[in-house]
Scaffold this active site. Structure first.
Site, PDB file in Angstrom:
ATOM      1  N   ASP A 187      12.060  89.076 124.930  1.00 49.64           N
ATOM      2  CA  ASP A 187      10.971  89.078 123.947  1.00 49.64           C
ATOM      3  C   ASP A 187      11.529  88.998 122.526  1.00 49.64           C
ATOM      4  O   ASP A 187      12.625  89.496 122.252  1.00 49.64           O
ATOM      5  CB  ASP A 187      10.112  90.339 124.121  1.00 49.64           C
ATOM      6  CG  ASP A 187       8.733  90.180 123.512  1.00 49.64           C
ATOM      7  OD1 ASP A 187       8.342  89.040 123.182  1.00 49.64           O
ATOM      8  OD2 ASP A 187       8.042  91.207 123.354  1.00 49.64           O
ATOM      9  N   ASN A 219       0.865  83.878 129.432  1.00 51.27           N
ATOM     10  CA  ASN A 219       1.367  83.039 128.338  1.00 51.27           C
ATOM     11  C   ASN A 219       0.607  81.713 128.192  1.00 51.27           C
ATOM     12  O   ASN A 219       0.772  81.003 127.196  1.00 51.27           O
ATOM     13  CB  ASN A 219       2.878  82.781 128.475  1.00 51.27           C
ATOM     14  CG  ASN A 219       3.734  83.983 128.133  1.00 51.27           C
ATOM     15  OD1 ASN A 219       4.794  84.205 128.718  1.00 51.27           O
ATOM     16  ND2 ASN A 219       3.297  84.785 127.182  1.00 51.27           N
TER      17      ASN A 219
HETATM   18  C1  IPE Z   1       6.286  89.003 128.051  1.00 49.20           C
HETATM   19  O1  IPE Z   1       6.308  88.767 126.683  1.00 49.20           O
HETATM   20  C2  IPE Z   1       6.431  87.730 128.826  1.00 49.20           C
HETATM   21  C3  IPE Z   1       7.739  87.062 128.748  1.00 49.20           C
HETATM   22  C4  IPE Z   1       8.805  87.568 128.205  1.00 49.20           C
HETATM   23  C5  IPE Z   1       7.798  85.775 129.376  1.00 49.20           C
HETATM   24  P1  IPE Z   1       4.963  88.563 125.845  1.00 49.20           P
HETATM   25  O2  IPE Z   1       5.402  88.407 124.433  1.00 49.20           O
HETATM   26  O3  IPE Z   1       4.159  87.477 126.434  1.00 49.20           O
HETATM   27  O4  IPE Z   1       4.207  89.945 126.085  1.00 49.20           O
HETATM   28  P2  IPE Z   1       3.119  90.709 125.183  1.00 49.20           P
HETATM   29  O5  IPE Z   1       2.005  89.753 124.926  1.00 49.20           O
HETATM   30  O6  IPE Z   1       3.803  91.120 123.918  1.00 49.20           O
HETATM   31  O7  IPE Z   1       2.737  91.889 126.003  1.00 49.20           O
HETATM   32  C1  IPE Z   2       9.375  85.684 124.376  1.00 49.12           C
HETATM   33  O1  IPE Z   2       9.257  85.580 123.001  1.00 49.12           O
HETATM   34  C2  IPE Z   2       9.298  84.351 125.073  1.00 49.12           C
HETATM   35  C3  IPE Z   2       8.052  84.131 125.817  1.00 49.12           C
HETATM   36  C4  IPE Z   2       7.103  85.002 126.008  1.00 49.12           C
HETATM   37  C5  IPE Z   2       7.852  82.803 126.380  1.00 49.12           C
HETATM   38  P1  IPE Z   2       7.843  85.571 122.275  1.00 49.12           P
HETATM   39  O2  IPE Z   2       7.414  84.163 122.107  1.00 49.12           O
HETATM   40  O3  IPE Z   2       6.886  86.447 122.974  1.00 49.12           O
HETATM   41  O4  IPE Z   2       8.238  86.194 120.866  1.00 49.12           O
HETATM   42  P2  IPE Z   2       7.370  87.143 119.959  1.00 49.12           P
HETATM   43  O5  IPE Z   2       6.975  88.332 120.785  1.00 49.12           O
HETATM   44  O6  IPE Z   2       6.184  86.356 119.496  1.00 49.12           O
HETATM   45  O7  IPE Z   2       8.288  87.519 118.850  1.00 49.12           O
HETATM   46 MG    MG Z   3       6.387  88.414 122.725  1.00 50.39          MG
END
Ligand code: IPE
Ligand code: IPE
Ligand code: MG
Length: 232
Positions: A17, A65
Protein backbone atom coordinates in the site's frame (compact mmCIF):
# COMPACT_ATOMS: atom_id res chain seq x y z
CA UNK A 1 22.24 -6.89 8.13
CA UNK A 2 25.03 -8.75 9.82
CA UNK A 3 22.97 -10.54 12.40
CA UNK A 4 21.52 -13.83 11.27
CA UNK A 5 17.77 -14.26 11.33
CA UNK A 6 16.89 -17.53 13.05
CA UNK A 7 13.10 -17.78 12.77
CA UNK A 8 12.28 -17.29 9.11
CA UNK A 9 8.54 -17.29 8.27
CA UNK A 10 7.64 -19.94 5.71
CA UNK A 11 5.05 -17.70 4.09
CA UNK A 12 5.10 -13.92 4.09
CA UNK A 13 2.14 -12.06 2.59
CA UNK A 14 2.32 -8.38 1.73
CA UNK A 15 -0.46 -5.83 1.37
CA UNK A 16 1.42 -3.40 -0.84
CA UNK A 17 0.00 0.00 0.00
CA UNK A 18 1.03 3.61 -0.61
CA UNK A 19 1.81 3.69 -4.34
CA UNK A 20 -0.67 6.52 -4.95
CA UNK A 21 0.56 8.63 -2.03
CA UNK A 22 4.17 8.08 -3.09
CA UNK A 23 3.38 9.55 -6.52
CA UNK A 24 1.05 12.33 -5.34
CA UNK A 25 3.67 13.61 -2.90
CA UNK A 26 6.00 14.05 -5.86
CA UNK A 27 3.36 15.70 -8.04
CA UNK A 28 3.31 12.64 -10.31
CA UNK A 29 0.38 10.60 -11.68
CA UNK A 30 -0.69 7.66 -9.49
CA UNK A 31 0.42 5.14 -12.10
CA UNK A 32 4.03 6.26 -11.68
CA UNK A 33 3.65 5.07 -8.10
CA UNK A 34 2.38 1.72 -9.35
CA UNK A 35 5.33 1.46 -11.74
CA UNK A 36 7.73 2.03 -8.83
CA UNK A 37 5.66 -0.46 -6.86
CA UNK A 38 6.46 -3.17 -9.40
CA UNK A 39 10.17 -2.48 -8.90
CA UNK A 40 9.63 -2.93 -5.17
CA UNK A 41 8.03 -6.34 -5.86
CA UNK A 42 11.13 -7.41 -7.77
CA UNK A 43 13.45 -6.18 -4.97
CA UNK A 44 11.36 -7.92 -2.35
CA UNK A 45 11.27 -11.25 -4.19
CA UNK A 46 15.06 -11.19 -4.47
CA UNK A 47 15.39 -10.27 -0.79
CA UNK A 48 12.99 -13.09 0.20
CA UNK A 49 15.10 -15.48 -1.83
CA UNK A 50 18.19 -14.31 0.01
CA UNK A 51 16.57 -14.74 3.43
CA UNK A 52 15.29 -18.19 2.50
CA UNK A 53 11.58 -17.38 2.57
CA UNK A 54 9.74 -20.12 0.67
CA UNK A 55 6.41 -18.44 -0.10
CA UNK A 56 5.75 -14.80 -0.78
CA UNK A 57 2.31 -13.44 -1.67
CA UNK A 58 1.64 -9.94 -2.96
CA UNK A 59 -1.79 -8.29 -2.84
CA UNK A 60 -1.76 -6.58 -6.23
CA UNK A 61 -5.44 -5.92 -7.03
CA UNK A 62 -8.42 -6.34 -4.75
CA UNK A 63 -12.06 -7.08 -5.60
CA UNK A 64 -12.73 -3.50 -4.42
CA UNK A 65 -10.05 -1.88 -6.59
CA UNK A 66 -12.52 -1.88 -9.55
CA UNK A 67 -13.89 1.29 -7.92
CA UNK A 68 -10.87 3.23 -9.19
CA UNK A 69 -10.70 5.12 -12.50
CA UNK A 70 -10.46 3.16 -15.75
CA UNK A 71 -7.17 4.86 -16.46
CA UNK A 72 -5.62 3.74 -13.18
CA UNK A 73 -7.00 0.20 -13.48
CA UNK A 74 -5.76 -0.25 -17.07
CA UNK A 75 -2.39 1.19 -16.06
CA UNK A 76 -2.10 -1.41 -13.28
CA UNK A 77 -3.09 -4.23 -15.67
CA UNK A 78 -0.46 -3.13 -18.23
CA UNK A 79 2.23 -3.01 -15.56
CA UNK A 80 1.37 -6.47 -14.22
CA UNK A 81 1.23 -7.98 -17.72
CA UNK A 82 4.55 -6.45 -18.77
CA UNK A 83 6.18 -7.53 -15.54
CA UNK A 84 5.06 -11.13 -15.89
CA UNK A 85 6.09 -11.50 -19.53
CA UNK A 86 9.43 -9.69 -19.27
CA UNK A 87 12.14 -11.44 -21.29
CA UNK A 88 14.66 -11.43 -18.41
CA UNK A 89 12.10 -12.25 -15.71
CA UNK A 90 13.27 -13.39 -12.29
CA UNK A 91 10.89 -16.35 -12.26
CA UNK A 92 12.78 -18.30 -14.88
CA UNK A 93 16.15 -16.84 -13.93
CA UNK A 94 15.95 -17.92 -10.27
CA UNK A 95 13.60 -20.90 -10.67
CA UNK A 96 10.70 -19.31 -8.86
CA UNK A 97 7.25 -20.79 -9.28
CA UNK A 98 4.62 -18.18 -10.11
CA UNK A 99 1.03 -18.66 -9.01
CA UNK A 100 -2.01 -16.50 -8.42
CA UNK A 101 -5.04 -16.29 -6.18
CA UNK A 102 -8.23 -14.43 -7.02
CA UNK A 103 -10.93 -14.61 -9.67
CA UNK A 104 -9.15 -14.01 -12.96
CA UNK A 105 -12.13 -14.12 -15.33
CA UNK A 106 -12.78 -10.32 -15.56
CA UNK A 107 -9.18 -9.50 -16.50
CA UNK A 108 -8.11 -8.65 -20.07
CA UNK A 109 -7.09 -11.64 -22.20
CA UNK A 110 -3.47 -10.48 -22.66
CA UNK A 111 -2.97 -10.37 -18.89
CA UNK A 112 -4.60 -13.76 -18.41
CA UNK A 113 -2.50 -15.39 -21.12
CA UNK A 114 0.76 -13.84 -19.87
CA UNK A 115 -0.04 -15.21 -16.42
CA UNK A 116 -1.02 -18.67 -17.72
CA UNK A 117 2.16 -18.78 -19.79
CA UNK A 118 4.50 -17.94 -16.90
CA UNK A 119 2.65 -20.30 -14.54
CA UNK A 120 3.16 -23.10 -17.05
CA UNK A 121 6.85 -22.30 -17.57
CA UNK A 122 7.58 -22.25 -13.83
CA UNK A 123 5.20 -24.93 -12.55
CA UNK A 124 7.95 -27.41 -11.62
CA UNK A 125 10.20 -24.94 -9.77
CA UNK A 126 10.36 -25.39 -6.03
CA UNK A 127 13.04 -22.99 -4.83
CA UNK A 128 10.43 -20.41 -3.94
CA UNK A 129 6.80 -19.64 -4.80
CA UNK A 130 5.57 -16.15 -5.58
CA UNK A 131 1.80 -15.68 -5.57
CA UNK A 132 0.06 -12.64 -6.99
CA UNK A 133 -3.34 -11.84 -5.51
CA UNK A 134 -5.31 -10.54 -8.49
CA UNK A 135 -8.96 -9.55 -8.26
CA UNK A 136 -8.65 -11.15 -4.88
CA UNK A 137 -11.04 -10.67 -2.00
CA UNK A 138 -11.08 -12.78 1.16
CA UNK A 139 -14.87 -12.82 1.16
CA UNK A 140 -15.04 -13.69 -2.54
CA UNK A 141 -12.53 -16.52 -1.96
CA UNK A 142 -14.75 -18.00 0.77
CA UNK A 143 -17.98 -17.58 -1.23
CA UNK A 144 -16.49 -19.21 -4.35
CA UNK A 145 -15.20 -22.08 -2.20
CA UNK A 146 -18.59 -22.58 -0.55
CA UNK A 147 -20.36 -22.51 -3.92
CA UNK A 148 -18.09 -25.21 -5.30
CA UNK A 149 -18.70 -27.33 -2.20
CA UNK A 150 -22.45 -26.92 -2.75
CA UNK A 151 -22.02 -27.89 -6.41
CA UNK A 152 -20.24 -31.05 -5.28
CA UNK A 153 -23.38 -31.95 -3.31
CA UNK A 154 -22.16 -31.15 0.22
CA UNK A 155 -24.52 -29.96 2.91
CA UNK A 156 -22.23 -30.36 5.90
CA UNK A 157 -18.59 -29.43 5.67
CA UNK A 158 -15.47 -29.32 7.86
CA UNK A 159 -12.85 -26.59 8.13
CA UNK A 160 -10.55 -28.81 6.10
CA UNK A 161 -13.13 -29.12 3.30
CA UNK A 162 -13.27 -25.34 3.08
CA UNK A 163 -9.49 -24.89 3.25
CA UNK A 164 -9.14 -27.40 0.42
CA UNK A 165 -11.40 -25.29 -1.81
CA UNK A 166 -9.87 -21.87 -1.17
CA UNK A 167 -7.57 -20.34 -3.79
CA UNK A 168 -4.71 -20.90 -1.33
CA UNK A 169 -5.24 -24.68 -1.17
CA UNK A 170 -1.66 -25.42 -2.27
CA UNK A 171 -0.01 -22.71 -0.17
CA UNK A 172 0.56 -22.77 3.60
CA UNK A 173 -1.29 -20.17 5.68
CA UNK A 174 0.68 -16.91 5.96
CA UNK A 175 2.91 -16.74 9.02
CA UNK A 176 3.58 -13.05 8.66
CA UNK A 177 1.38 -10.41 7.02
CA UNK A 178 2.89 -7.02 6.38
CA UNK A 179 1.05 -3.92 5.20
CA UNK A 180 3.05 -0.87 4.19
CA UNK A 181 2.09 2.84 4.38
CA UNK A 182 0.97 2.80 8.00
CA UNK A 183 -2.67 1.85 7.34
CA UNK A 184 -3.73 -0.68 9.94
CA UNK A 185 -6.40 -2.74 8.25
CA UNK A 186 -6.76 -5.96 6.32
CA UNK A 187 -8.88 -4.60 3.41
CA UNK A 188 -10.45 -7.98 2.62
CA UNK A 189 -7.18 -9.87 2.18
CA UNK A 190 -6.87 -13.55 3.16
CA UNK A 191 -9.54 -13.41 5.85
CA UNK A 192 -9.84 -17.13 6.60
CA UNK A 193 -6.16 -17.90 6.12
CA UNK A 194 -4.94 -15.10 8.42
CA UNK A 195 -6.59 -16.43 11.56
CA UNK A 196 -3.20 -16.85 13.29
CA UNK A 197 -0.89 -14.73 11.17
CA UNK A 198 1.44 -12.25 12.85
CA UNK A 199 0.67 -8.74 11.61
CA UNK A 200 3.06 -5.84 11.04
CA UNK A 201 2.36 -2.33 9.74
CA UNK A 202 5.53 -0.43 8.81
CA UNK A 203 5.08 3.23 7.78
CA UNK A 204 7.19 3.01 4.61
CA UNK A 205 5.28 3.53 1.37
CA UNK A 206 5.42 0.47 -0.87
CA UNK A 207 7.54 2.01 -3.70
CA UNK A 208 10.29 2.73 -1.13
CA UNK A 209 10.26 -0.78 0.36
CA UNK A 210 13.62 -2.55 0.12
CA UNK A 211 15.74 -5.31 1.63
CA UNK A 212 16.49 -3.25 4.75
CA UNK A 213 12.77 -2.88 5.48
CA UNK A 214 12.30 -6.61 5.02
CA UNK A 215 15.21 -7.31 7.36
CA UNK A 216 13.69 -5.01 9.97
CA UNK A 217 10.35 -6.77 9.56
CA UNK A 218 11.99 -10.17 10.04
CA UNK A 219 13.64 -8.88 13.21
CA UNK A 220 10.19 -7.91 14.49
CA UNK A 221 8.89 -11.39 13.61
CA UNK A 222 11.72 -12.94 15.70
CA UNK A 223 10.24 -11.40 18.83
CA UNK A 224 6.71 -12.65 18.26
CA UNK A 225 5.54 -15.50 20.41
CA UNK A 226 3.02 -17.55 18.48
CA UNK A 227 0.80 -19.33 20.92
CA UNK A 228 -2.19 -20.37 18.80
CA UNK A 229 -4.41 -20.14 21.84
CA UNK A 230 -2.13 -22.33 23.94
CA UNK A 231 0.38 -21.43 26.62
CA UNK A 232 4.07 -20.85 26.17
C1 IPE B 1 -5.49 -2.91 -0.43
O1 IPE B 1 -5.14 -1.58 -0.61
C2 IPE B 1 -5.46 -3.66 -1.73
C3 IPE B 1 -4.14 -3.87 -2.34
C4 IPE B 1 -3.01 -3.60 -1.77
C5 IPE B 1 -4.17 -4.45 -3.65
P1 IPE B 1 -6.25 -0.45 -0.83
O2 IPE B 1 -5.49 0.83 -0.91
O3 IPE B 1 -7.12 -0.81 -1.97
O4 IPE B 1 -7.11 -0.55 0.51
P2 IPE B 1 -8.00 0.55 1.27
O5 IPE B 1 -8.98 1.08 0.28
O6 IPE B 1 -7.06 1.61 1.76
O7 IPE B 1 -8.61 -0.20 2.40
C1 IPE C 1 -1.49 0.05 -3.47
O1 IPE C 1 -1.28 1.42 -3.52
C2 IPE C 1 -1.66 -0.56 -4.83
C3 IPE C 1 -3.03 -0.99 -5.13
C4 IPE C 1 -4.04 -0.99 -4.31
C5 IPE C 1 -3.29 -1.46 -6.49
P1 IPE C 1 -2.49 2.45 -3.55
O2 IPE C 1 -2.81 2.76 -4.97
O3 IPE C 1 -3.63 1.97 -2.75
O4 IPE C 1 -1.82 3.71 -2.86
P2 IPE C 1 -2.50 4.77 -1.91
O5 IPE C 1 -3.13 4.02 -0.77
O6 IPE C 1 -3.51 5.51 -2.72
O7 IPE C 1 -1.37 5.62 -1.45
MG1 MG D 1 -4.15 2.26 -0.79
Amino acid sequence: MAEKIKKIPTHIAIIMDGNGRWATRRGLPRNVGHREGVKAIERTVLACLKFGIKYCTFFAFSTENWKRSKEEINGIFDLIRDYIKKEDNIFEKYQIKLSSIGYLEPFPDDLKSALADMKEKTKNYDRMQVTLALNYGGRDDIVRAVNSLIKQGNNNITEKDLLDQLDTKNIPEPDFVLRTSGEMRISNFMLYQMAYSELYFPKVLWPDFNEKHLYKALKVYQKRNRRYGGLS
